[in-house]
Write a protein that holds these residues in place. Structure first.
Motif, PDB file in Angstrom:
ATOM      1  N   LEU A 169       0.831  -1.204   0.000  1.00 45.60           N
ATOM      2  CA  LEU A 169       0.000   0.000   0.000  1.00 45.60           C
ATOM      3  C   LEU A 169       0.868   1.258   0.000  1.00 45.60           C
ATOM      4  O   LEU A 169       1.963   1.261   0.570  1.00 45.60           O
ATOM      5  CB  LEU A 169      -0.921   0.013   1.220  1.00 45.60           C
ATOM      6  CG  LEU A 169      -2.235  -0.767   1.139  1.00 45.60           C
ATOM      7  CD1 LEU A 169      -1.995  -2.250   0.927  1.00 45.60           C
ATOM      8  CD2 LEU A 169      -3.067  -0.537   2.394  1.00 45.60           C
ATOM      9  N   VAL A 191      -5.959  -4.273   0.310  1.00 46.06           N
ATOM     10  CA  VAL A 191      -5.624  -3.835  -1.043  1.00 46.06           C
ATOM     11  C   VAL A 191      -5.725  -2.318  -1.101  1.00 46.06           C
ATOM     12  O   VAL A 191      -6.449  -1.699  -0.318  1.00 46.06           O
ATOM     13  CB  VAL A 191      -6.560  -4.453  -2.110  1.00 46.06           C
ATOM     14  CG1 VAL A 191      -6.470  -5.970  -2.106  1.00 46.06           C
ATOM     15  CG2 VAL A 191      -8.002  -4.005  -1.898  1.00 46.06           C
ATOM     16  N   GLN A 193      -6.909   0.543  -3.715  1.00 52.39           N
ATOM     17  CA  GLN A 193      -7.639   0.752  -4.958  1.00 52.39           C
ATOM     18  C   GLN A 193      -7.521   2.223  -5.357  1.00 52.39           C
ATOM     19  O   GLN A 193      -8.117   3.089  -4.715  1.00 52.39           O
ATOM     20  CB  GLN A 193      -9.109   0.363  -4.798  1.00 52.39           C
ATOM     21  CG  GLN A 193      -9.961   0.618  -6.025  1.00 52.39           C
ATOM     22  CD  GLN A 193      -9.426  -0.115  -7.236  1.00 52.39           C
ATOM     23  OE1 GLN A 193      -9.474  -1.332  -7.306  1.00 52.39           O
ATOM     24  NE2 GLN A 193      -8.886   0.627  -8.194  1.00 52.39           N
ATOM     25  N   ALA A 212      -8.039   2.434   0.570  1.00 50.37           N
ATOM     26  CA  ALA A 212      -7.503   1.136   0.973  1.00 50.37           C
ATOM     27  C   ALA A 212      -8.614   0.372   1.671  1.00 50.37           C
ATOM     28  O   ALA A 212      -9.423   0.960   2.397  1.00 50.37           O
ATOM     29  CB  ALA A 212      -6.304   1.306   1.898  1.00 50.37           C
ATOM     30  N   LEU A 286     -14.286  -1.877  -7.318  1.00 49.56           N
ATOM     31  CA  LEU A 286     -12.922  -2.395  -7.309  1.00 49.56           C
ATOM     32  C   LEU A 286     -12.535  -2.894  -8.692  1.00 49.56           C
ATOM     33  O   LEU A 286     -13.400  -3.224  -9.513  1.00 49.56           O
ATOM     34  CB  LEU A 286     -12.797  -3.561  -6.316  1.00 49.56           C
ATOM     35  CG  LEU A 286     -13.040  -3.269  -4.836  1.00 49.56           C
ATOM     36  CD1 LEU A 286     -13.345  -4.553  -4.094  1.00 49.56           C
ATOM     37  CD2 LEU A 286     -11.833  -2.577  -4.226  1.00 49.56           C
ATOM     38  N   HIS A 290      -8.674  -7.160  -7.349  1.00 52.37           N
ATOM     39  CA  HIS A 290      -8.868  -6.788  -5.952  1.00 52.37           C
ATOM     40  C   HIS A 290     -10.182  -7.346  -5.415  1.00 52.37           C
ATOM     41  O   HIS A 290     -10.256  -7.807  -4.268  1.00 52.37           O
ATOM     42  CB  HIS A 290      -8.860  -5.264  -5.812  1.00 52.37           C
ATOM     43  CG  HIS A 290      -7.522  -4.652  -6.079  1.00 52.37           C
ATOM     44  ND1 HIS A 290      -7.367  -3.315  -6.384  1.00 52.37           N
ATOM     45  CD2 HIS A 290      -6.283  -5.188  -6.095  1.00 52.37           C
ATOM     46  CE1 HIS A 290      -6.084  -3.052  -6.566  1.00 52.37           C
ATOM     47  NE2 HIS A 290      -5.404  -4.175  -6.402  1.00 52.37           N
ATOM     48  N   LEU A 293      -9.873 -11.050  -4.507  1.00 55.70           N
ATOM     49  CA  LEU A 293      -9.088 -11.271  -3.294  1.00 55.70           C
ATOM     50  C   LEU A 293      -9.917 -11.008  -2.042  1.00 55.70           C
ATOM     51  O   LEU A 293      -9.913 -11.806  -1.087  1.00 55.70           O
ATOM     52  CB  LEU A 293      -7.854 -10.369  -3.316  1.00 55.70           C
ATOM     53  CG  LEU A 293      -6.970 -10.391  -2.059  1.00 55.70           C
ATOM     54  CD1 LEU A 293      -6.336 -11.759  -1.883  1.00 55.70           C
ATOM     55  CD2 LEU A 293      -5.891  -9.312  -2.146  1.00 55.70           C
ATOM     56  N   LEU A 294     -10.658  -9.899  -2.028  1.00 56.74           N
ATOM     57  CA  LEU A 294     -11.467  -9.560  -0.857  1.00 56.74           C
ATOM     58  C   LEU A 294     -12.648 -10.510  -0.704  1.00 56.74           C
ATOM     59  O   LEU A 294     -13.025 -10.870   0.417  1.00 56.74           O
ATOM     60  CB  LEU A 294     -11.956  -8.116  -0.966  1.00 56.74           C
ATOM     61  CG  LEU A 294     -10.869  -7.037  -0.973  1.00 56.74           C
ATOM     62  CD1 LEU A 294     -11.492  -5.655  -1.093  1.00 56.74           C
ATOM     63  CD2 LEU A 294     -10.004  -7.118   0.284  1.00 56.74           C
TER      64      LEU A 294
END
Length: 306
Positions: A169, A191, A193, A212, A286, A290, A293-294
């Motif tokens: 980050l 993440v 973004q 973030a 997103l 990303h 992943l989340l």
């Protein structure tokens, strides 16, 4: 609390109340929670905040938004907000921690605000408290204590050290997201973004600001700039504002991923009784990588909620 004389400059900032006898009887009656064994009380002084006003291309003189004197009571399982109105009467709002849906904190230089969103019976209630940033640490300490009382919704699993997860980050967002974590709280995913703008259209307006996103065992945490970038700007380095959003996982019933030509929307859906009360689902735009992943990090929480 130390007794302060009328002209003491400390009266301009949030201060702790250590002796309830220092409170006016109506305020004391509104704040005291008999079932709480360790209640903390903070006084928020009345304030006046400038309001920017404009008409077409002209800037008008600032207006002023005045706020009443408030007291925040942080108990074991309940928050209390008491305020003294212009007529001297005291009104209070009780927020059971089990009904707390969202916490929002904003900091812009010496201006800070705290906002609670909670379920009151069958309706959604919102309360915003503004104060001088000098007292932000005092208030954040109690907010962290409140957040720590929320139940964990992600089972303990081996995760990388938080510094390793935060390393990709940008510095600004890395530091702010780190400060949002409770002591020893594992960070399941994080993440950054960058600001997203529409792919089509004449002006291609921005959909979301730089932000973030972090996933912990209790919360979805968003840390973002106050405003999206305006046309022609390339970065938000001059943005001194930072907004933090905390969404307790205990109220998230399921999560979906909607794909559009511009972005993938990660949507956090509240339980039905919250939606019936007017609660709006949380949508996070997103990039596809990303979002995936989340979504993977959050999936166990929705399975536990069901």
């Amino acid at each position: 609390m130390q007794r302060l004389v009328p002209n003491d400059p400390r009266r301009r900032f949030p201060i702790p109340i250590s002796a309830v006898d220092d409170l006016l009887p109506p305020v004391r009656a509104a704040l005291i929670q008999p079932a709480s064994t360790s209640q903390r009380i903070i006084r928020i002084p009345p304030g006046a905040y400038p309001i920017r006003r404009s008409a077409w291309l002209f800037e008008l003189s600032f207006g002023w938004r005045r706020t009443p004197e408030r007291f925040l009571g942080f108990g074991d399982d309940c928050l209390t907000i008491a305020e003294i109105n212009d007529d001297g009467k005291v009104s209070a709002a009780q927020i059971p921690l089990a009904c707390l849906l969202e916490i929002h904190m904003e900091t812009v230089l010496l201006y800070s605000s705290l906002e609670f969103v909670w379920m009151q019976g069958k309706h959604i209630e919102t309360k915003k408290i503004e104060y001088n940033t000098v007292g932000e640490t005092l208030i954040r300490r109690q907010i962290d204590r409140t957040r720590a009382a929320c139940p964990t919704m992600l089972a303990p699993i081996p995760v990388p050290p938080r510094e390793e997860t935060l390393a990709p980050l940008p510095l600004k967002f890395r530091n702010y997201l780190r400060s949002c974590l409770l002591p020893g709280e594992p960070l399941h995913a994080a993440v950054f973004q960058p600001a997203i703008r529409q792919t089509a259209g004449t002006f291609r307006p921005y959909i979301s600001p730089n932000r973030a996103i972090g996933i912990t065992e209790r919360f979805v945490i968003l840390v973002e700039d106050r405003q999206v970038l305006r046309r022609g700007e390339r970065s938000a380095e001059r943005d001194y504002a930072m907004i933090e959003h905390f969404y307790p996982l205990q109220h998230i019933e399921h999560i979906t991923l909607d794909t559009t030509p511009d972005v993938s929307w990660l949507r956090l859906h509240y339980a039905q009784h919250v939606q019936h009360g007017g609660g709006a689902d949380v949508g996070i735009p997103l990039l596809p990588a990303h979002a995936g992943l989340l979504l993977d990090a959050l999936q166990p929480a929705t399975e536990l909620a069901c």
